[in-house]
Design a protein around this motif. Sequence first.
Motif, PDB file in Angstrom:
ATOM      1  N   ASP A 152       0.810  -1.223   0.000  1.00  0.00           N
ATOM      2  CA  ASP A 152       0.000   0.000   0.000  1.00  0.00           C
ATOM      3  C   ASP A 152       0.841   1.269   0.000  1.00  0.00           C
ATOM      4  N   SER A 153       2.136   1.145   0.288  1.00  0.00           N
ATOM      5  CA  SER A 153       2.988   2.339   0.374  1.00  0.00           C
ATOM      6  C   SER A 153       3.592   2.740  -0.969  1.00  0.00           C
ATOM      7  N   ILE A 154       3.398   1.940  -2.006  1.00  0.00           N
ATOM      8  CA  ILE A 154       4.001   2.211  -3.310  1.00  0.00           C
ATOM      9  C   ILE A 154       3.140   3.211  -4.086  1.00  0.00           C
ATOM     10  N   ARG A 155       3.773   4.272  -4.572  1.00  0.00           N
ATOM     11  CA  ARG A 155       3.090   5.285  -5.382  1.00  0.00           C
ATOM     12  C   ARG A 155       3.604   5.233  -6.821  1.00  0.00           C
ATOM     13  N   ASP A 156       2.875   5.856  -7.728  1.00  0.00           N
ATOM     14  CA  ASP A 156       3.255   5.778  -9.132  1.00  0.00           C
ATOM     15  C   ASP A 156       4.579   6.460  -9.428  1.00  0.00           C
ATOM     16  N   LYS A 157       4.997   7.407  -8.588  1.00  0.00           N
ATOM     17  CA  LYS A 157       6.263   8.103  -8.829  1.00  0.00           C
ATOM     18  C   LYS A 157       7.442   7.453  -8.099  1.00  0.00           C
ATOM     19  N   HIS A 158       7.218   6.318  -7.456  1.00  0.00           N
ATOM     20  CA  HIS A 158       8.236   5.648  -6.650  1.00  0.00           C
ATOM     21  C   HIS A 158       9.517   5.391  -7.454  1.00  0.00           C
ATOM     22  N   SER A 159       9.398   4.736  -8.595  1.00  0.00           N
ATOM     23  CA  SER A 159      10.577   4.390  -9.393  1.00  0.00           C
ATOM     24  C   SER A 159      11.222   5.614 -10.022  1.00  0.00           C
ATOM     25  N   LEU A 160      10.399   6.575 -10.462  1.00  0.00           N
ATOM     26  CA  LEU A 160      10.937   7.791 -11.070  1.00  0.00           C
ATOM     27  C   LEU A 160      11.827   8.540 -10.081  1.00  0.00           C
ATOM     28  N   VAL A 161      11.400   8.656  -8.842  1.00  0.00           N
ATOM     29  CA  VAL A 161      12.197   9.358  -7.837  1.00  0.00           C
ATOM     30  C   VAL A 161      13.530   8.653  -7.622  1.00  0.00           C
TER      31      VAL A 161
END
Length: 430
Positions: A347-356
Amino acid sequence: MGHWICCLCSRDADPLMLLLVLALGCNPSTAATASPSVPHIKPSYSFGRTFLGLDKCNACIGTSICKKFFKEEIRFDTWLSSHLKLPPSSLLSYSGNYTDDAKSWRLVDITRLTSKYQHDRADKRICTSLLKTKTCSLERALRRTQRFQKWLRAKRLTPDLVQGLSSPMLRCPSQRLLDRIVRRYAEVPDAGSIYMDHLTDRDKLRLLYTLAVNSHPILLQIFPDVEGWPFPRYLGSCGRLVVSASTRPLRDFFGAAPEVAADLALQLLAVLHSMASNDLNYFFYFTHVDAGTFGVFSNGHLFIRDASTLGIIDKEEGSQLIDGQQEYKDIFSCLTVDCQSALVSCDSIRDKHSLVMVCQDLLPKLLTGRFLPPVQDRIDAFLQRCARGLGDDRGAGEAMAELAEILKPLRACDSRFAYRYPDCRYSDKY
């Protein structure tokens, strides 16, 4: 004839010479000048089962490509020397050559899923934890575990069978993803079925072992490059070695020309976008990135070189493990990682996770100090904002589009970029 009889009957005649005379048609003059022929011995490449990891099967990855090794249709680069020595077994990866016709060769990467030291330590842990001995039959020990006994009885690979495994891919499993693993597992004859009836006990142990150690080869199998996924082609496994198409790590391009750096950065953004938005509704995210995570083919095309840190969230079905199941631990949970290591919540994963993560660790090494102002100033400002988490309500898609608009005019269209040349001359896409 008299001379022949005399030669044959002479008390001083050498018995070996007489035999040679008989073989050469009894001509003494020929016998005096001829030398025995020495058969031509083809150089052989000697494998130890230990080097390949075959001595550890079926606690291994597979055997689908072993024949290629033993038929010398896969060669390490060091085999091109006159010494024909195998490389050190302590290395994590090797550069090799692969052929299907013994005439044309192509480069391949030959890799271990983890270092030999980590493999040896895991093997020791299995024996000491399960059988209380320093050495043991790994297969016998693992077959006795509660988890594998459940695998043996199972008709279908379900979330409870993979609970607690350390692979990020299985942190948030869905039934749809697990069915895909069984249906596309390449180390067995293709049955096209979601049921495990076509898997022998040996096959089940190899699949479970691979998922427990490193899911990289499984991802290459279930999301193949021929369907457009950004992974190198899986060619097979032998023991504890995996063979895949060769790529150069991204670190080799950190000093590349500005137009090459811009092209690779744009490809990075495209890969991240496809991982987050695709027709199958799987959301891929990285738990870690470094200079070896991505690789570049000889045609300039960028791929994910190391898929071991990729997690998958099924946007269509969602995760089918509850929190208690996610924290389950056994010997398979601890083969390559510390059993106490914290796991990321789905639940803590956001769509910008990998981009950051890419903005923090990779894009600055590609793009910093490469271009003239004001373009460089715009790039630097974006990277700083992105590395801090973007700091606004915009999603990853909008942020990537912003950087892409800056980078697109910086690309070149020439033969260095063979993956899109000469198409780039005639298409607005590039």
